[in-house]
Design a protein around this motif. Structure first.
Motif, PDB file in Angstrom:
ATOM      1  N   GLY A  21     -16.125  11.482  12.317  1.00 18.57           N
ATOM      2  CA  GLY A  21     -14.862  10.772  12.411  1.00 18.57           C
ATOM      3  C   GLY A  21     -14.381  10.363  11.031  1.00 18.57           C
ATOM      4  O   GLY A  21     -15.190  10.057  10.151  1.00 18.57           O
ATOM      5  N   VAL A  22     -13.080  10.368  10.837  1.00 15.78           N
ATOM      6  CA  VAL A  22     -12.483   9.972   9.564  1.00 15.78           C
ATOM      7  C   VAL A  22     -11.418   8.918   9.834  1.00 15.78           C
ATOM      8  O   VAL A  22     -10.489   9.141  10.617  1.00 15.78           O
ATOM      9  CB  VAL A  22     -11.843  11.180   8.836  1.00 15.78           C
ATOM     10  CG1 VAL A  22     -11.127  10.722   7.572  1.00 15.78           C
ATOM     11  CG2 VAL A  22     -12.906  12.211   8.485  1.00 15.78           C
ATOM     12  N   LEU A  23     -11.559   7.771   9.198  1.00 17.01           N
ATOM     13  CA  LEU A  23     -10.572   6.697   9.280  1.00 17.01           C
ATOM     14  C   LEU A  23      -9.838   6.612   7.948  1.00 17.01           C
ATOM     15  O   LEU A  23     -10.466   6.520   6.890  1.00 17.01           O
ATOM     16  CB  LEU A  23     -11.261   5.356   9.571  1.00 17.01           C
ATOM     17  CG  LEU A  23     -12.027   5.249  10.884  1.00 17.01           C
ATOM     18  CD1 LEU A  23     -12.794   3.941  10.941  1.00 17.01           C
ATOM     19  CD2 LEU A  23     -11.083   5.360  12.073  1.00 17.01           C
ATOM     20  N   GLY A  24      -8.501   6.663   7.993  1.00 14.30           N
ATOM     21  CA  GLY A  24      -7.731   6.638   6.745  1.00 14.30           C
ATOM     22  C   GLY A  24      -6.338   6.090   6.966  1.00 14.30           C
ATOM     23  O   GLY A  24      -5.954   5.717   8.079  1.00 14.30           O
ATOM     24  N   THR A  25      -5.565   6.053   5.901  1.00 16.61           N
ATOM     25  CA  THR A  25      -4.168   5.637   6.001  1.00 16.61           C
ATOM     26  C   THR A  25      -3.368   6.739   6.693  1.00 16.61           C
ATOM     27  O   THR A  25      -3.821   7.888   6.817  1.00 16.61           O
ATOM     28  CB  THR A  25      -3.564   5.380   4.620  1.00 16.61           C
ATOM     29  OG1 THR A  25      -3.480   6.630   3.907  1.00 16.61           O
ATOM     30  CG2 THR A  25      -4.386   4.384   3.816  1.00 16.61           C
ATOM     31  N   ALA A  26      -2.163   6.393   7.101  1.00 18.01           N
ATOM     32  CA  ALA A  26      -1.307   7.395   7.733  1.00 18.01           C
ATOM     33  C   ALA A  26      -1.059   8.566   6.793  1.00 18.01           C
ATOM     34  O   ALA A  26      -1.076   9.732   7.206  1.00 18.01           O
ATOM     35  CB  ALA A  26       0.017   6.754   8.153  1.00 18.01           C
ATOM     36  N   GLY A  27      -0.839   8.276   5.501  1.00 16.76           N
ATOM     37  CA  GLY A  27      -0.581   9.338   4.533  1.00 16.76           C
ATOM     38  C   GLY A  27      -1.743  10.290   4.378  1.00 16.76           C
ATOM     39  O   GLY A  27      -1.570  11.514   4.315  1.00 16.76           O
ATOM     40  N   PRO A  73       0.823  -1.212   0.000  1.00 15.51           N
ATOM     41  CA  PRO A  73       0.000   0.000   0.000  1.00 15.51           C
ATOM     42  C   PRO A  73       0.856   1.260   0.000  1.00 15.51           C
ATOM     43  O   PRO A  73       2.054   1.211   0.264  1.00 15.51           O
ATOM     44  CB  PRO A  73      -0.774  -0.132   1.314  1.00 15.51           C
ATOM     45  CG  PRO A  73       0.167  -0.868   2.219  1.00 15.51           C
ATOM     46  CD  PRO A  73       0.926  -1.817   1.334  1.00 15.51           C
ATOM     47  N   TYR A  74       0.219   2.393  -0.298  1.00 18.15           N
ATOM     48  CA  TYR A  74       0.911   3.672  -0.368  1.00 18.15           C
ATOM     49  C   TYR A  74       0.923   4.425   0.961  1.00 18.15           C
ATOM     50  O   TYR A  74       1.679   5.388   1.117  1.00 18.15           O
ATOM     51  CB  TYR A  74       0.225   4.586  -1.394  1.00 18.15           C
ATOM     52  CG  TYR A  74       0.538   4.310  -2.848  1.00 18.15           C
ATOM     53  CD1 TYR A  74       1.219   3.167  -3.247  1.00 18.15           C
ATOM     54  CD2 TYR A  74       0.130   5.205  -3.828  1.00 18.15           C
ATOM     55  CE1 TYR A  74       1.480   2.927  -4.589  1.00 18.15           C
ATOM     56  CE2 TYR A  74       0.401   4.977  -5.167  1.00 18.15           C
ATOM     57  CZ  TYR A  74       1.068   3.837  -5.548  1.00 18.15           C
ATOM     58  OH  TYR A  74       1.323   3.609  -6.882  1.00 18.15           O
ATOM     59  N   GLY A  75       0.051   4.049   1.886  1.00 19.01           N
ATOM     60  CA  GLY A  75      -0.238   4.877   3.056  1.00 19.01           C
ATOM     61  C   GLY A  75       0.942   5.359   3.866  1.00 19.01           C
ATOM     62  O   GLY A  75       0.927   6.470   4.378  1.00 19.01           O
ATOM     63  N   SER A  76       1.985   4.542   4.000  1.00 15.84           N
ATOM     64  CA  SER A  76       3.110   4.924   4.842  1.00 15.84           C
ATOM     65  C   SER A  76       4.297   5.485   4.059  1.00 15.84           C
ATOM     66  O   SER A  76       5.344   5.787   4.635  1.00 15.84           O
ATOM     67  CB  SER A  76       3.583   3.698   5.644  1.00 15.84           C
ATOM     68  OG  SER A  76       4.008   2.666   4.761  1.00 15.84           O
ATOM     69  N   ARG A  77       4.155   5.647   2.752  1.00 13.64           N
ATOM     70  CA  ARG A  77       5.264   6.108   1.928  1.00 13.64           C
ATOM     71  C   ARG A  77       5.398   7.635   1.982  1.00 13.64           C
ATOM     72  O   ARG A  77       4.469   8.349   2.379  1.00 13.64           O
ATOM     73  CB  ARG A  77       5.096   5.638   0.482  1.00 13.64           C
ATOM     74  CG  ARG A  77       5.131   4.116   0.344  1.00 13.64           C
ATOM     75  CD  ARG A  77       5.130   3.695  -1.109  1.00 13.64           C
ATOM     76  NE  ARG A  77       5.110   2.255  -1.284  1.00 13.64           N
ATOM     77  CZ  ARG A  77       6.177   1.475  -1.288  1.00 13.64           C
ATOM     78  NH1 ARG A  77       7.372   2.014  -1.108  1.00 13.64           N
ATOM     79  NH2 ARG A  77       6.068   0.171  -1.457  1.00 13.64           N
ATOM     80  N   THR A  78       6.534   8.145   1.548  1.00 14.70           N
ATOM     81  CA  THR A  78       6.777   9.587   1.571  1.00 14.70           C
ATOM     82  C   THR A  78       5.968  10.289   0.494  1.00 14.70           C
ATOM     83  O   THR A  78       5.517   9.670  -0.484  1.00 14.70           O
ATOM     84  CB  THR A  78       8.263   9.896   1.339  1.00 14.70           C
ATOM     85  OG1 THR A  78       8.620   9.485   0.005  1.00 14.70           O
ATOM     86  CG2 THR A  78       9.139   9.183   2.352  1.00 14.70           C
ATOM     87  N   PHE A  79       5.829  11.598   0.672  1.00 13.48           N
ATOM     88  CA  PHE A  79       5.120  12.402  -0.331  1.00 13.48           C
ATOM     89  C   PHE A  79       5.756  12.220  -1.705  1.00 13.48           C
ATOM     90  O   PHE A  79       5.067  12.042  -2.713  1.00 13.48           O
ATOM     91  CB  PHE A  79       5.152  13.880   0.070  1.00 13.48           C
ATOM     92  CG  PHE A  79       4.707  14.812  -1.027  1.00 13.48           C
ATOM     93  CD1 PHE A  79       3.372  15.075  -1.234  1.00 13.48           C
ATOM     94  CD2 PHE A  79       5.651  15.410  -1.874  1.00 13.48           C
ATOM     95  CE1 PHE A  79       2.959  15.913  -2.264  1.00 13.48           C
ATOM     96  CE2 PHE A  79       5.252  16.249  -2.901  1.00 13.48           C
ATOM     97  CZ  PHE A  79       3.904  16.508  -3.099  1.00 13.48           C
TER      98      PHE A  79
END
Length: 269
Positions: free
Chosen positions: A115-121, A37-43
């Motif tokens: 409430g909003v649930l999402g990836t870290a990114g 997944p992309y969620g934890s990758r850098t901008f």
């Protein structure tokens, strides 16, 4: 064709609703499964990966590309629209899924606490509080990152005890931040696959909102307002699936998303 991009399988939940709302149009779906997944990758990484996917879909004849990925929409969309699109394909369009969702956020909550649930990114970007604040400044938006959810879905762990543990933990963390939340937005296209688990742990009276129908209806409205794009789209009701992983891996995973008889092709950047 209308291009639909996601970091992996999650965008299939958006594609499913797009095909229901626009059954006569043709679609090309691209999942970057090899790098999900992309969620934890850098901008910078998310932007580079997303731009590669957009260019690939443009090259396959898609004048309109929908980033059916919240992380890509949050971290790459604006730069692509403002910086890259005028140089590489000024007559084409790239749309995200955060703004159309934010435009409808006023109808999600009765208490004014969302409430909003999402990836870290997505959470780190602050895109949802910012976009929702433009339309509904009275809404209190509280976010919670769910770093493992997308990975669990990508690996087919939809109903395992481990999945239930992390879903329950992250929802409890969200509600501890604001006990008055009465609506939770699933701000990752993977998360609707966890809906049975999510609904089993949220308190009674808390509404859970998915994005698929919202994005599909907003896309339909967009095409009505932009005939210069709509007239370039083909209408045979066909869909093509592309993946950066093996076709076998993608086809197996797509079954979890309700896509039967998927014949995918490998695409290398």
């Amino acid at each position: 064709m209308i291009g639909v991009f996601d970091s992996g399988f999650g965008g299939l939940t958006i594609l499913h609703e797009l095909r229901k709302a626009l059954p006569e149009y043709d679609f090309t779906y691209l999942g970057d499964n090899a790098r999900a997944p992309y969620g934890s990758r850098t901008f910078e990484t998310i932007y580079r990966y997303t731009l590669e996917a957009v260019k690939a879909l443009f090259n396959r004849g898609c004048p309109l590309v929908i980033l059916a990925c919240n992380t890509a929409s949050a971290r790459a969309l604006r730069t692509i629209q403002q910086h890259d699109l005028p140089k590489i394909a000024p007559s084409n369009r790239v749309l995200g899924i955060i703004r159309p969702t934010a435009e409808e956020a006023g109808s999600f909550s009765k208490t004014g606490h969302l409430g909003v649930l999402g990836t870290a990114g997505t959470v780190i970007s602050g895109s949802y509080p910012l976009e929702i604040g433009h339309f509904f400044p009275q809404l209190k938006v509280t976010q919670q990152a769910c770093p493992l959810w997308a990975t669990l879905v990508e690996n087919g762990e939809i109903e395992s005890e481990g999945t239930r543990f992390f879903v329950k933990r992250d929802i409890e963390r969200l509600l501890l931040k604001d006990p008055e939340i009465d609506a939770i937005l699933l701000a990752c296209t993977h998360y609707p696959l966890l809906l049975p688990v999510i609904q089993s742990v949220v308190p009674q009276g808390v509404r859970v909102v998915s994005q698929g129908e919202i994005v599909a209806q907003k896309t339909k409205d967009y095409l009505k307002r932009h005939p210069e794009i709509e007239k370039r789209l083909t209408r045979q009701g066909k869909v093509e699936f592309l993946t950066t992983d093996t076709p076998e891996f993608f086809s197996r995973g797509a079954i979890f998303f309700g896509e039967k008889d998927v014949f995918s092709k490998n695409l290398s950047f």
